[in-house]
Every structure is written in C-alpha cells, then in structure tokens.
Design an enzyme around this catalytic site. Sequence first.
Site, PDB file in Angstrom:
ATOM      1  N   ALA A  65       0.870  -1.170   0.000  1.00 28.54           N
ATOM      2  CA  ALA A  65       0.000   0.000   0.000  1.00 28.54           C
ATOM      3  C   ALA A  65       0.908   1.220   0.000  1.00 28.54           C
ATOM      4  CB  ALA A  65      -0.887  -0.016   1.236  1.00 28.54           C
ATOM      5  N   GLY A 110       0.662  -4.959   0.940  1.00 22.80           N
ATOM      6  CA  GLY A 110      -0.531  -5.018   0.096  1.00 22.80           C
ATOM      7  C   GLY A 110      -0.284  -5.741  -1.222  1.00 22.80           C
ATOM      8  N   GLU A 113      -0.560  -9.285  -0.449  1.00 27.16           N
ATOM      9  CA  GLU A 113      -1.990  -9.504  -0.153  1.00 27.16           C
ATOM     10  C   GLU A 113      -2.833  -9.562  -1.426  1.00 27.16           C
ATOM     11  OE1 GLU A 113      -1.798  -6.259   2.729  1.00 27.16           O
ATOM     12  OE2 GLU A 113      -2.716  -7.569   4.207  1.00 27.16           O
ATOM     13  N   GLU A 133       4.650  -5.205   7.452  1.00 27.53           N
ATOM     14  CA  GLU A 133       3.875  -4.141   8.121  1.00 27.53           C
ATOM     15  C   GLU A 133       4.307  -3.855   9.551  1.00 27.53           C
ATOM     16  OE1 GLU A 133       2.593  -6.425   6.146  1.00 27.53           O
ATOM     17  OE2 GLU A 133       1.023  -5.573   4.899  1.00 27.53           O
TER      18      GLU A 133
HETATM   19  N1  CO8 Z   1       4.608   3.151  -0.876  1.00 29.39           N
HETATM   20  C1  CO8 Z   1       4.966   4.300  -1.451  1.00 29.39           C
HETATM   21  N2  CO8 Z   1       6.091   4.413  -2.200  1.00 29.39           N
HETATM   22  C2  CO8 Z   1       6.872   3.324  -2.339  1.00 29.39           C
HETATM   23  C3  CO8 Z   1       6.535   2.096  -1.748  1.00 29.39           C
HETATM   24  C4  CO8 Z   1       5.338   2.021  -0.983  1.00 29.39           C
HETATM   25  N3  CO8 Z   1       4.921   0.891  -0.427  1.00 29.39           N
HETATM   26  N4  CO8 Z   1       7.499   1.208  -2.066  1.00 29.39           N
HETATM   27  C5  CO8 Z   1       8.396   1.857  -2.814  1.00 29.39           C
HETATM   28  N5  CO8 Z   1       8.010   3.131  -2.987  1.00 29.39           N
HETATM   29  C6  CO8 Z   1       8.714   4.181  -3.742  1.00 29.39           C
HETATM   30  C7  CO8 Z   1       9.932   4.670  -3.007  1.00 29.39           C
HETATM   31  O1  CO8 Z   1       9.586   5.629  -2.039  1.00 29.39           O
HETATM   32  C8  CO8 Z   1      10.741   5.240  -4.144  1.00 29.39           C
HETATM   33  O2  CO8 Z   1      10.225   6.524  -4.471  1.00 29.39           O
HETATM   34  P1  CO8 Z   1      11.241   7.744  -4.799  1.00 29.39           P
HETATM   35  O3  CO8 Z   1      11.998   7.284  -6.021  1.00 29.39           O
HETATM   36  O4  CO8 Z   1      10.309   8.878  -5.064  1.00 29.39           O
HETATM   37  O5  CO8 Z   1      12.117   7.893  -3.621  1.00 29.39           O
HETATM   38  C9  CO8 Z   1      10.424   4.324  -5.308  1.00 29.39           C
HETATM   39  O6  CO8 Z   1       9.214   3.650  -4.958  1.00 29.39           O
HETATM   40  C10 CO8 Z   1      11.480   3.280  -5.545  1.00 29.39           C
HETATM   41  O7  CO8 Z   1      11.693   2.588  -4.326  1.00 29.39           O
HETATM   42  P2  CO8 Z   1      13.155   2.373  -3.677  1.00 29.39           P
HETATM   43  O8  CO8 Z   1      14.070   3.471  -4.116  1.00 29.39           O
HETATM   44  O9  CO8 Z   1      12.968   2.170  -2.218  1.00 29.39           O
HETATM   45  O10 CO8 Z   1      13.568   1.028  -4.430  1.00 29.39           O
HETATM   46  P3  CO8 Z   1      14.596  -0.073  -3.901  1.00 29.39           P
HETATM   47  O11 CO8 Z   1      14.789  -1.017  -5.037  1.00 29.39           O
HETATM   48  O12 CO8 Z   1      15.782   0.560  -3.284  1.00 29.39           O
HETATM   49  O13 CO8 Z   1      13.810  -0.845  -2.710  1.00 29.39           O
HETATM   50  C11 CO8 Z   1      11.920  -1.961  -1.730  1.00 29.39           C
HETATM   51  C12 CO8 Z   1      12.709  -1.633  -3.020  1.00 29.39           C
HETATM   52  C13 CO8 Z   1      12.755  -2.886  -0.832  1.00 29.39           C
HETATM   53  C14 CO8 Z   1      10.657  -2.682  -2.173  1.00 29.39           C
HETATM   54  C15 CO8 Z   1      11.586  -0.653  -0.957  1.00 29.39           C
HETATM   55  O14 CO8 Z   1      11.018   0.260  -1.877  1.00 29.39           O
HETATM   56  C16 CO8 Z   1      10.611  -0.855   0.159  1.00 29.39           C
HETATM   57  O15 CO8 Z   1      10.982  -1.338   1.207  1.00 29.39           O
HETATM   58  N6  CO8 Z   1       9.328  -0.439  -0.050  1.00 29.39           N
HETATM   59  C17 CO8 Z   1       8.313  -0.530   0.957  1.00 29.39           C
HETATM   60  C18 CO8 Z   1       7.843  -1.943   1.118  1.00 29.39           C
HETATM   61  C19 CO8 Z   1       6.819  -2.051   2.218  1.00 29.39           C
HETATM   62  O16 CO8 Z   1       7.093  -1.827   3.371  1.00 29.39           O
HETATM   63  N7  CO8 Z   1       5.573  -2.401   1.815  1.00 29.39           N
HETATM   64  C20 CO8 Z   1       4.504  -2.573   2.749  1.00 29.39           C
HETATM   65  C21 CO8 Z   1       3.730  -1.295   2.841  1.00 29.39           C
HETATM   66  S1  CO8 Z   1       2.500  -1.406   4.108  1.00 29.39           S
HETATM   67  C22 CO8 Z   1       1.236  -2.217   3.419  1.00 29.39           C
HETATM   68  O17 CO8 Z   1       1.284  -2.627   2.275  1.00 29.39           O
HETATM   69  C23 CO8 Z   1       0.066  -2.438   4.283  1.00 29.39           C
HETATM   70  C24 CO8 Z   1      -1.172  -2.877   3.507  1.00 29.39           C
HETATM   71  C25 CO8 Z   1      -2.398  -2.687   4.302  1.00 29.39           C
HETATM   72  C26 CO8 Z   1      -2.741  -1.259   4.484  1.00 29.39           C
HETATM   73  C27 CO8 Z   1      -3.949  -1.077   5.300  1.00 29.39           C
HETATM   74  C28 CO8 Z   1      -4.178   0.363   5.618  1.00 29.39           C
HETATM   75  C29 CO8 Z   1      -5.158   0.618   6.673  1.00 29.39           C
END
Ligand code: CO8
Length: 259
Positions: A65, A110, A113, A133
Amino acid sequence: MEFNNVLLEKDGNIAVVTINRPNALNALNSETLKELDIIIDNLADDEEVLAVILTGAGKAFVAGADITEMKDLNTVQGRRFGLLGNKVFRKLETLEKPVIAAVNGFALGGGCEISMACDIRIASQKAKFGQPEVGLGITPGFGGTQRLPRLVGASMAKQLIFTGEIIGAEEALRVGLVNKIVEPEKLMDEAKEMAKKIAGNAPIAVRLCKAAINRGIQCDIDTGIAYEAEVFGECFSTEDQKEGMTAFVEKRDKCFKNR
Ligand code: CO8
C-alpha cells in the site's frame, strides 16, 4: 476507458491487468484501488473474458500500500483505507473468473496480499514476498492475516508476519505461497499459457469450481460437500456439460459456449 495507474489489455479470452505506477514500485494508493475496483466490475461484465492475469509494470509487482498516502492517516481514515483495499481484494477473490497473479518482482505488504486474493500465483525467479507491516507500526490491513495462514498454515504465516522477513521465489514455493517459478522473461508467456488452458475448459464449470473451493476452505467439510453436490448438479443444466460429454463419447474436439 482510460486509467491513470492500471492498464487493461485483452488477448482473445484473456485479460491482462497491469498495475502501472513503476516510479512508486506500483504501490497501491486510493486512486489505484478505485481504478482496480472499476476494472474488476468491467471484467465481471465482459463475457469475452474467461481468465484474468494480474501483474505489475517495471521491476515490482506491487511494493505494498502507498506509505506516503498512509503516513498521516488518522483512525477513521486508516479504517476507510483498509476497508477500500479489502473491498477491492475480496471483489477480485470472488470474481466469477479465474485470476492468475504473474508476480514479476516485489510483492510486499498489500502486494503480497493482492497476489493472495488471486486464485493462482506464478512467480518470476526475481519475485520477492513479504508482509513487512509490523516494521511500519501496523498490522497487515488488506487481508494478510487471513489469507496467508490459509495458504501456508498459521505457524509459517506467523513467522512471516511477526518477523516481516522478505523471502525469495524458492522459499515462497517451498512454503506453498506460489504455484510455480519461471524465468523472468517467460513469466507472461507461462501465465498466458495457463490462462488459455483454463479458458479452454467449460467456463461455467471453472466458475463453479472456484466458488466451491473458496467456500469450502472457510466452512466445515459437510457444508462444503453439500455445496459441491449443488454445483455439480447445476452443471447438468448447462449446454457445455452435454457438449463436453458428447464430444468425449463421439471422440471429437469439444466446443464450449459458456452456456
Ligand atoms: N509506498 C509508497 N512508495 C513506495 C513504496 C510504498 N509501499 N514502495 C516503494 N516506494 C517508492 C519509493 O519511495 C521510491 O520513491 P522515490 O523514487 O520517489 O524515492 C520508489 O518507490 C522506488 O523505491 P526504492 O528506491 O525504495 O527502491 P529499492 O529497489 O531501493 O527498494 C523496496 C525496493 C525494498 C521494495 C523498498 O522500496 C521498500 O521497502 N518499499 C516498501 C515496502 C513495504 O514496506 N511495503 C509494505 C507497505 S504497508 C502495506 O502494504 C500495508 C497494507 C495494508 C494497508 C492497510 C491500511 C489501513
């Protein structure tokens, strides 16, 4: 219809839905979820479509998400966002057509999921799965605590969710999270081949199998078997049952009409 974050293409009876926010690793914001909601409704109504493939543009499947959008939510907004995701994922899970997730890269939070709300998961060797999460101070909110244990068992689901560890495709296959692994460049061909194989079978029978399995995994076996008997009986009211069995007896190719 044009969408900002999702692409919809059709290849004969197969629809390919691509989540297309590669700059944010296809993170699911509300706009993307709302677009998916409309697309799933369209797919449900489209009689030409017999199977659906869901994938992500670029190097990620879906990296979760959208954390940027979630960061400042309050309780009410958080619940609303969670409900939106759950509504869309449940709609996908109960879509009366088979859905294959072609997982090309990160499927986190997400993203993991939404892949679990699909019927079948094919992973590229580059795919990575996880429910990180708790490291962000939240629980999985789009069904992860419910679908992951149903797929891999409670114990493995607890390990993955409590640790937030990210696993590769091999480990995902070992624990039963994915059906098969393929080379990255063969992912879409493999998914389409499987989708076409499914689409070549009697669509009503496939639909009823999906409903019976989905219902069966959440009820006692007697209720599940009673439901199976009901849908089995229903098949005999279809033209495709007559066609499938007549073609077998006459030793000819079958021609299903989705009737
Ligand atoms: N949300 C928003 N932006 C994201 C997300 C995300 N989940 N994942 C990556 N991005 C963005 C980064 O911020 C980055 O943006 P920018 O270039 O503007 O800085 C761009 O995508 C590229 O990402 P990275 O530079 O971080 O790429 P890497 O290859 O270095 O890393 C990863 C890849 C390991 C996947 C890393 O991006 C990461 O850890 N992302 C987050 C993963 C995560 O924690 N996902 C779980 C999110 S929580 C969730 O999904 C809960 C669902 C239920 C929600 C219920 C709500 C009530």
